[in-house]
Design an enzyme around this catalytic site. Structure first.
Site, short mmCIF file in Angstrom:
data_model
loop_
_atom_site.label_atom_id
_atom_site.label_comp_id
_atom_site.label_asym_id
_atom_site.label_seq_id
_atom_site.Cartn_x
_atom_site.Cartn_y
_atom_site.Cartn_z
N ASP A 1 -30.05 23.52 70.35
CA ASP A 1 -31.46 23.19 70.58
C ASP A 1 -32.36 23.56 69.41
O ASP A 1 -32.10 24.54 68.72
CB ASP A 1 -31.95 24.01 71.80
CG ASP A 1 -32.38 23.10 72.93
OD1 ASP A 1 -32.32 21.87 72.77
OD2 ASP A 1 -32.76 23.63 73.99
N GLU A 2 -33.42 22.78 69.25
CA GLU A 2 -34.49 23.10 68.27
C GLU A 2 -33.92 23.32 66.87
O GLU A 2 -34.31 24.25 66.17
CB GLU A 2 -35.27 24.35 68.72
CG GLU A 2 -35.74 24.37 70.15
CD GLU A 2 -36.68 23.20 70.50
OE1 GLU A 2 -37.05 22.44 69.60
OE2 GLU A 2 -37.02 23.06 71.68
N GLY A 3 -33.02 22.44 66.47
CA GLY A 3 -32.34 22.60 65.18
C GLY A 3 -31.05 23.34 65.40
O GLY A 3 -31.06 24.50 65.80
#
Lengths: 594, 594
Positions: A439-441
């Site tokens: 997630d999120e990168g």
């Protein structure tokens, strides 16, 4: 099922004894944030998550959020729990009093977020996304946008989302295709499809504020042509009341490995009305406002899962009877000894614990720096704190999520075959933790951020904010004979970090691909150094207080510090070797080889 | 979804070029098992699993096996696939021709099992359990039992199970409570509850043969009072036809993290009729006949998942476009480069591949030793091979299942957020692999078996069968300059294994708890040494053939060997340090600390 109890003693140790939370009180606006108040808030948060969120964790996962006719129904109890959540003021805790917030330190909020994620990771996604939207509007919204929308996000009455990803792009947002056409009234018509939108549609709030990346008609290609828009699910009447439904629809929910209670939505924007947030084509920088906060928050999710896994594994190890201790019968009145007598069980528990407690120290340290970066009256101090936060964000995200996943899997392993059974709750932690690493990168992307961006920024200025305190700690600890067992391993790993930092910086300049090749191991080595530093500092506090303590708290801290130095820190040698090998053998693994 | 293709080239490389499968043909009874025949069988097996088993993998997991009124229905297509499976003779492949088997080498069977588990792990559980029952009856059954039951297991017409675990005992089978009362007719009435019984009830076969651990009325306490019984689901008439239903009922299916198509049953034995297999109170040794084979088979499950994860991740990495190569644009005609251009993606792929290919070499090597242990005309050779199998069984089980789980998680990671979506099939591999680390003795239990039992057996005799070939390899490789890059790291890790072996043996004698504390890291170090040895040997073959090869096969082998030596083998240093620390800091982590 794991019976989570908030680790209040450890929070207080970190805030009061390690991180000098008293100094936070001296920052402008934090006058009321005394250590006592923070302890009270933590107690209340712990009680809330234990009583209201934890009981919904298993049932929420089995039931899942369900989509029907464009509407998402959250699992039984979520709506009621969310109502109590906002009634308790938990959404407003770190928010600006100018918009209805309580203005409490971010450091404290991070501790609260950890507890929420321990008790119910899926539930935590809802307010977590709202905070992202809050941050973006606070920093980039117009005064009118702030006036209309921020109080609703702060109170939790409305929720928020981050609409970034599309089928053809996640990591590479330069490929975003969603279009925004300017309208005569200053609004925009947003058209396109977004995927992986957490809390993109649900029944917890009557309105949802989507923050959407899209392209203006004259947008240049790539990331320099992305703008950020605010697209409410329900449009407002002139009087501010909820009006017509906007042209955004949830067309599907993803069927996922875990966090089933958290609806991961495919959203269709069909000429939806939106408003520009920030400047045209500058959406990426506004997006990073949300993203950096979200990365720290995802790291804290990993931490929360790790603590829950620790407690679940420990409680089982104390009560499950199987075999006898190799040191001799431990429970002669029982048919077998509790499995905690076995060294390998304790090795797994100690591994989770040593990483979780260091991870918590890291998260709260960076939380404190967030507060300093925002509030300190001295610009130099603000900048220094901001530098440290920027440097450590990819490390917090990557290391803490890896810890969460490892901890959950060790927790499953402690439970043996019973860990695999859904009703026992341990495997849910493993399934939930798994997404945090992507997630999120992804964690690989974090490593590129560290090596490709953060290392070189301002000719290495960011690094000083980590290297100086660690260097000071090595020096001070080396002067104290009782600290030798911590100072020596810290000095060793720190020397290797310094050596590889110079090496990686040079390597990356000469050959960016080689820099990328060693980035994940460099990030790991950085994480090991940060943990060794924090364990050395925690050990120093514990050494000073152990004698007068009859609770066993400091004794356990010291034993865990020693376990970390002896059994876990040596793992850094593999990362060191991998970095020094450069592109090496990995470079020869060309795409065509596979 | 991963599109699995059987790695036939690699199987042939191992069988024909590394492990001299031609020599297997020289063993009595294996005259027909020429390399050509084995290659043909592997091709046919690969075609079967790709066409018949793989398409049921995702649907089988979503649908799951379902219990209603005591009967378990397997997912759609499983029954038909199983009918084709037995029609193709896949159950009889390694079985004794005296009972209808094809009498083909176990080495070959291991390769087939790997392919089955790559394509459909849940499906593989059914025949896997039957083979366990076959082995137990073959070695411990009466002539009559063999005559009646073995042909049915061999043909696959009936299936088998292993009924060991009860709610209060899994690892510690001394706590088994199920009772067996002798009846005047020589049979026994079996009463008790068993849990975690894979394939304990299903609709693939009209009968299921349960092999059940239970206690006779006069049984001594603990493991010395356990006997093994054969309890068919359906009793036979005098003429051998299926008769009345026996008193065994599936009362529940476990809801699990993964392998949903494989029914994990709670079985109630309610005065069921059974027959003693082997001697009274000697059930544990009969059980270990099943268990040792099962442990190798579970290792191979891990291997199968690893290969599937590799292929799924590789194919995605080749086609997913995201970002640009740091070395410059690689696909100028595309909006972005395929993610395989990124070093971290290739690092993950290379990690899976380097471990999977070494793991496959290890599994097939031990498979060959199984054949030699059974068939070789020379008793000394049989004993030597048996020693090696006994020594390496816990290592195969533990290392290969850890690899499977790691590979599946790396595979998920390569897919980014899309790896978390069930329809994409990668997360299913991670959920499936997870059980293998706990099944048939947790990996911690394997380490205790290695250090607590295998090391000391016959004053260390077993070790020689590993140390001698590795020592010879180091010596031979050291004499060849072109092998230096492989010989040196192998020599280093082997020296450390020798050093720690002496250390651990002494430590375990002085303090069994300390021996247990270092056991998991000792097992890991052993695994690293085995992999380094096998990579050195594979590299030697590849070096000799690389020049004349235009397929790239040997080039890839060498590149992967180098990657292993440079980037993965250094991890052994952490295990070495942990072992040499002895009980150390872990010893101070007493149960009360947690």
């Amino acid at each position: 099922m794991p019976d989570y109890k908030a680790p209040l003693r450890d929070f207080r140790f970190l805030l009061e004894e390690l991180l000098d939370a008293g100094a936070i009180q001296a920052l402008p606006g934090y006058g009321e944030a005394t250590p006592e108040l923070m302890a009270t808030v933590l107690e209340a948060a712990g009680a809330f998550v234990e009583k209201e969120l934890q009981p919904l964790n298993r049932s929420g996962d089995e039931e899942g959020s369900v989509l029907a006719n464009g509407a998402v129904t959250t699992p039984k109890g979520f709506k009621e729990a969310y109502a109590k959540f906002i009634e308790g003021g938990w959404t407003s805790l770190p928010c600006d009093p100018a918009h209805g917030g309580q203005g409490l330190p971010k450091m404290l909020h991070i501790a609260v977020e950890e507890m929420i994620c321990s008790a119910n990771l899926s539930f935590g996604m809802f307010p977590g996304l709202s905070i992202g939207a809050y941050n973006a509007l606070l920093l980039h919204g117009t005064e009118e946008q702030k006036r209309i929308y921020l109080p609703k996000l702060v109170s939790g009455e409305w929720a928020g989302t981050m609409c970034l990803t599309e089928p053809q792009c996640g990591t590479d947002l330069g490929l975003v295709r969603t279009r925004a056409e300017p309208q005569p009234d200053g609004s925009y018509r947003i058209t396109g499809g977004k995927i992986f939108i957490s809390a993109g549609e649900h029944d917890l709030t009557p309105n949802i504020l989507h923050l959407v990346l899209a392209r203006l008609p004259d947008a240049p290609a790539g990331t320099r042509g992305i703008s950020l828009f605010l697209v409410p699910k329900i449009l407002l009447e002139a009087d501010g009341n909820l009006g017509a439904r906007n042209g955004v629809t949830c067309i599907a929910l993803e069927k996922k490995m875990g966090i089933h209670a958290s609806p991961t939505c495919q959203l269709a924007f069909d000429g939806a009305t939106g408003w520009l947030v920030g400047h045209p084509h500058k959406g990426m920088s506004a997006m990073f406002t949300m993203m950096n906060a979200a990365r720290l928050a995802v790291g804290v999710q990993g931490l929360g899962v790790a603590e829950a896994a620790y407690q679940g594994a420990r409680d089982y190890a104390r009560t499950r009877l199987q075999g006898r201790s190799p040191a001799g019968v431990a429970a002669p009145d029982q048919p077998a000894d509790p499995i905690i007598v076995h060294a390998d069980i304790r090795r797994m528990l100690a591994t989770i614990r040593a990483r979780t407690e260091a991870g918590r120290a890291l998260a709260l340290w960076i939380g404190r720096e967030l507060d300093i970066a925002e509030k300190h009256p001295d610009a130099g101090m603000r900048q220094a704190a901001d530098d440290l936060v920027a440097l450590m964000t990819p490390i917090v995200k990557s290391v803490l999520t890896d810890i969460g996943h490892e901890a959950a899997n060790l927790g499953v392993q402690v439970w043996g075959g019973h860990g695999y059974i859904r009703d026992n709750g341990m495997e849910q932690l493993a399934r939930g933790a798994r997404i945090t690493e992507s997630d999120e990168g992804t964690n690989g992307t974090q490593a590129l951020d560290l090596v490709g961006r953060k290392l070189g920024l301002h000719t290495g200025r960011l690094l000083r904010q980590f290297f100086h305190p660690v260097g000071d700690c090595v020096e001070a600890a080396s002067a104290k004979p009782e600290m030798a067992e911590f100072a020596l391993p810290l000095a060793k790993v720190f020397a290797r970090l310094q050596q590889t930092t110079a090496f990686v910086a040079e390597l990356g300049l000469k050959d960016p691909e080689a820099g990328a090749a060693v980035a994940p191991d460099y990030l790991k080595l950085f994480g090991f150094t940060a943990f060794a530093y924090l364990w050395a500092r925690m050990a120093e506090v514990a050494l000073a207080k152990e004698a007068g303590d009859n609770t066993g708290f400091y004794k356990a801290k010291l034993a865990t510090a020693r376990f970390f130095m002896e059994r876990l820190l040596p793992e850094h040698a593999a990362s060191f070797a991998a970095i020094m090998a450069g592109k090496g053998a990995l470079g020869a693994m060309e795409p065509a080889i596979f």
